[in-house]
Design a protein around this motif. Sequence first.
Motif, PDB file in Angstrom:
ATOM      1  N   THR A 120       0.575  -1.254  -0.476  1.00 30.95           N
ATOM      2  CA  THR A 120      -0.105  -0.340  -0.324  1.00 30.95           C
ATOM      3  C   THR A 120       1.458   1.396   0.050  1.00 30.95           C
ATOM      4  N   LEU A 121       0.458   2.189  -0.446  1.00 35.19           N
ATOM      5  CA  LEU A 121       0.682   3.413  -0.385  1.00 35.19           C
ATOM      6  C   LEU A 121       1.455   3.819   1.484  1.00 35.19           C
ATOM      7  N   GLY A 122       1.086   3.278   1.721  1.00 33.95           N
ATOM      8  CA  GLY A 122       1.204   4.384   3.288  1.00 33.95           C
ATOM      9  C   GLY A 122       2.312   3.268   4.330  1.00 33.95           C
ATOM     10  N   GLN A 123       2.596   1.903   3.238  1.00 36.51           N
ATOM     11  CA  GLN A 123       4.213   0.978   3.745  1.00 36.51           C
ATOM     12  C   GLN A 123       4.868   1.783   2.697  1.00 36.51           C
ATOM     13  N   MET A 124       4.399   1.785   1.081  1.00 38.38           N
ATOM     14  CA  MET A 124       5.456   2.719   0.766  1.00 38.38           C
ATOM     15  C   MET A 124       6.148   3.740   1.259  1.00 38.38           C
ATOM     16  N   LEU A 125       5.084   4.893   2.382  1.00 38.35           N
ATOM     17  CA  LEU A 125       5.557   5.901   3.060  1.00 38.35           C
ATOM     18  C   LEU A 125       6.628   5.040   3.809  1.00 38.35           C
ATOM     19  N   ARG A 126       6.106   4.282   4.389  1.00 39.57           N
ATOM     20  CA  ARG A 126       6.824   4.329   5.876  1.00 39.57           C
ATOM     21  C   ARG A 126       8.130   3.684   5.362  1.00 39.57           C
ATOM     22  N   LEU A 127       8.147   2.888   4.332  1.00 36.56           N
ATOM     23  CA  LEU A 127       9.409   2.662   4.105  1.00 36.56           C
ATOM     24  C   LEU A 127      10.827   4.235   4.081  1.00 36.56           C
ATOM     25  N   HIS A 128       9.992   5.633   3.644  1.00 41.63           N
ATOM     26  CA  HIS A 128      10.973   6.335   3.921  1.00 41.63           C
ATOM     27  C   HIS A 128      11.337   7.198   5.004  1.00 41.63           C
ATOM     28  N   GLY A 129      10.064   6.346   5.705  1.00 46.46           N
ATOM     29  CA  GLY A 129      10.186   7.115   7.615  1.00 46.46           C
ATOM     30  C   GLY A 129       8.615   8.378   7.319  1.00 46.46           C
ATOM     31  N   TYR A 130       7.896   7.813   6.619  1.00 45.45           N
ATOM     32  CA  TYR A 130       6.731   8.746   6.887  1.00 45.45           C
ATOM     33  C   TYR A 130       6.028   8.096   8.426  1.00 45.45           C
ATOM     34  N   ASP A 131       5.798   9.046   8.964  1.00 43.38           N
ATOM     35  CA  ASP A 131       4.730   8.924  10.445  1.00 43.38           C
ATOM     36  C   ASP A 131       3.199   9.066   9.492  1.00 43.38           C
ATOM     37  N   THR A 132       2.525   7.517   9.467  1.00 35.83           N
ATOM     38  CA  THR A 132       1.232   7.417   8.796  1.00 35.83           C
ATOM     39  C   THR A 132       0.289   7.602   9.491  1.00 35.83           C
ATOM     40  N   ALA A 133      -0.973   8.302   9.143  1.00 39.41           N
ATOM     41  CA  ALA A 133      -2.595   8.221  10.202  1.00 39.41           C
ATOM     42  C   ALA A 133      -4.067   7.696   9.494  1.00 39.41           C
ATOM     43  N   GLY A 134      -4.249   7.345  10.160  1.00 36.66           N
ATOM     44  CA  GLY A 134      -5.881   7.303   8.914  1.00 36.66           C
ATOM     45  C   GLY A 134      -7.132   7.457   9.513  1.00 36.66           C
ATOM     46  N   PHE A 135      -8.098   8.275   8.722  1.00 29.91           N
ATOM     47  CA  PHE A 135      -9.431   8.813   9.883  1.00 29.91           C
ATOM     48  C   PHE A 135     -10.471   8.450   9.141  1.00 29.91           C
ATOM     49  N   VAL A 136     -11.265   7.677   9.441  1.00 30.38           N
ATOM     50  CA  VAL A 136     -12.019   6.872   8.438  1.00 30.38           C
ATOM     51  C   VAL A 136     -13.259   6.837   9.004  1.00 30.38           C
ATOM     52  N   SER A 137     -14.405   7.065   8.295  1.00 31.51           N
ATOM     53  CA  SER A 137     -15.972   7.193   8.771  1.00 31.51           C
ATOM     54  C   SER A 137     -16.994   5.777   8.434  1.00 31.51           C
ATOM     55  N   HIS A 138     -16.361   5.020   7.598  1.00 28.90           N
ATOM     56  CA  HIS A 138     -17.153   3.862   7.744  1.00 28.90           C
ATOM     57  C   HIS A 138     -16.589   2.358   8.400  1.00 28.90           C
ATOM     58  N   TRP A 139     -17.212   2.058   8.651  1.00 31.66           N
ATOM     59  CA  TRP A 139     -16.503   0.538   9.054  1.00 31.66           C
ATOM     60  C   TRP A 139     -16.127  -0.390   8.188  1.00 31.66           C
ATOM     61  N   ILE A 140     -16.563  -0.472   6.652  1.00 32.63           N
ATOM     62  CA  ILE A 140     -16.153  -1.261   5.722  1.00 32.63           C
ATOM     63  C   ILE A 140     -14.718  -1.016   5.452  1.00 32.63           C
ATOM     64  N   LEU A 141     -14.058   0.501   5.833  1.00 35.62           N
ATOM     65  CA  LEU A 141     -12.830   0.866   5.361  1.00 35.62           C
ATOM     66  C   LEU A 141     -12.006   0.589   7.032  1.00 35.62           C
ATOM     67  N   SER A 142     -12.056  -0.370   8.000  1.00 28.68           N
ATOM     68  CA  SER A 142     -11.299  -0.322   9.207  1.00 28.68           C
ATOM     69  C   SER A 142     -10.890  -1.575   9.043  1.00 28.68           C
ATOM     70  N   GLN A 143     -11.174  -3.294   8.599  1.00 34.25           N
ATOM     71  CA  GLN A 143     -11.138  -4.032   9.264  1.00 34.25           C
ATOM     72  C   GLN A 143      -9.907  -4.222   9.029  1.00 34.25           C
ATOM     73  N   GLU A 144      -9.482  -5.126   9.967  1.00 36.45           N
ATOM     74  CA  GLU A 144      -7.626  -5.753  10.203  1.00 36.45           C
ATOM     75  C   GLU A 144      -6.853  -5.827   9.283  1.00 36.45           C
ATOM     76  N   THR A 145      -7.658  -6.758   8.255  1.00 38.56           N
ATOM     77  CA  THR A 145      -7.258  -7.526   7.643  1.00 38.56           C
ATOM     78  C   THR A 145      -6.945  -6.658   5.611  1.00 38.56           C
ATOM     79  N   THR A 146      -7.642  -5.713   5.850  1.00 38.00           N
ATOM     80  CA  THR A 146      -7.117  -4.274   4.571  1.00 38.00           C
ATOM     81  C   THR A 146      -6.968  -2.535   5.047  1.00 38.00           C
ATOM     82  N   PHE A 147      -7.711  -1.824   5.161  1.00 41.49           N
ATOM     83  CA  PHE A 147      -6.958  -0.382   5.143  1.00 41.49           C
ATOM     84  C   PHE A 147      -6.165  -0.107   6.128  1.00 41.49           C
ATOM     85  N   LYS A 148      -6.295  -0.980   7.282  1.00 46.23           N
ATOM     86  CA  LYS A 148      -4.913  -0.390   8.231  1.00 46.23           C
ATOM     87  C   LYS A 148      -3.363  -0.268   7.513  1.00 46.23           C
ATOM     88  N   ARG A 149      -3.345  -1.524   6.432  1.00 47.05           N
ATOM     89  CA  ARG A 149      -2.232  -2.125   6.469  1.00 47.05           C
ATOM     90  C   ARG A 149      -0.803  -0.628   6.219  1.00 47.05           C
TER      91      ARG A 149
END
Length: 478
Positions: A120-149
């Motif tokens: 994911t984009l978050g993983q790519m940016l973390r490789l460059h030392g980015y602090d990554t944060a997400g704020f979402v407003s529906h549970w379909i984007l919150s499952q551990e197996t998907t969008f939190k990665r």
Amino acid sequence: MRFLAAVVTVVGAFVLLRQSMLRALEPVESTSGYELTSLAQGMNILLVVLDTTPGKSLDLLDPKSAPLLSKYAREGVVFSKAYAAAPWTRPSIASILTGYHPKVHGVREFTAWYNPGIVTLGQMLRLHGYDTAGFVSHWILSQETTFKRGFDSYQLMNPDADPHTVVSSPAVADAAIEFLLGQAEGARSEHFFLFAHFFDPHFTYIHHPEYDKSSWYKGKVHQMFSYQEISQSYESFSAPDFSFLRDRHLEEVSFTEQHVDRLFKALEASPFADNTIVIVAADHGEEFHEHGGLWHGHSMYDEVIRVPLMVWAPSKLKPQVIDRWVSLMDIVPTLVDVRNLASEERFFGQSLFKAPAPEGRWIYSEVGDNSQDPQRSIDAVLREPLKLVVNHREKTSGLFDLRADPGESNNLIANDALSSPFKEELASSTKELERFIGLQPAPKAPLTNVQVKELRSLGYLSETKPLAIPSPSQEKGP
């Protein structure tokens, strides 16, 4: 025996092919395969995604449509013909966050998650030392197996509330602003990636008197403001009834715009205003009976897959409007040069600022079966100015010249000279994409009974029939 040996050989070859493909998908642990583009180097990234907002509902170039965001649009780069990879949230946002076609990343259903090795984009940016944060407003984007990665911190707003009836934009903006303030006070990393998802424009549409556009209406839809009631009776609605729904939706868009603007103002007041790239997009649009249907997820008309898209970075980009067709899959490669692709490049986006090829480019959108009783399997293949749509279950297809026929009413599928290249591209791409289907194991987080009930109440798990495609035109020439 020879037959058995042949079978073993074929199976062995398939296993080796699958293993080699999965090895190619494995993420690296260094930045060598994920170099930042010249645009992203030294920059923070703020990605704002508005749910259920078609381009015509939020025209970033029109101060009447976007009175707050048009200011930033005048200072940024607006892509006036941007297309989503799917007409509903999960696969579309997965494509935004990975750059891949939905069949490649695998998030095509409610319980699906990324195929093995998708980075994911978050993983790519973390490789460059980015602090990554997400704020979402529906549970379909919150499952551990998907969008939190890929996110160091990831928060679902109002987790105990029904996201379709709660007002969530203020909470998303507040949380994102708090993150910015925290970064300014003492950042853990040199740069940050912030993802903010605003769900409010999605049905149920809530009245916002301060943005009133619907109080003129005195009809019956006021008394049946639920998905089931509207879906069961909308075929008897009059033009004012549909106008009321559209206007109530526009109130939600304006309300959401206000809170996105609050986030932008906080960014401008922070130390990060000159070194942050802001990207604004919508995951998909919404239909208001333009072609006989409502909502989204059941067709490939421009109402549901053509979306607003803007990149704002005044310190790096000159203001301009780009009219060529682009995809939301292009967001990742605009920021990161991904060298280890999980598929051929045509199933991955390309930089939004890459010069167009003389022959144009293929753009893809799809909706796969996303219900317990599958009804939807639709592909769209676009190359300016034409769009091919194939409804596989209904066995219907349409070809539309969006330059001459923006309303998509004149079906040119009978014109072999126009339609043949599109049919060939769809056939060849479908064959190549089949190798990514079925890579996922069984879902670890199946839907709860409450979630199933909620989705059924909004038609996602219903047996809603896909919208009909207009009959072929008798015109044979271009």
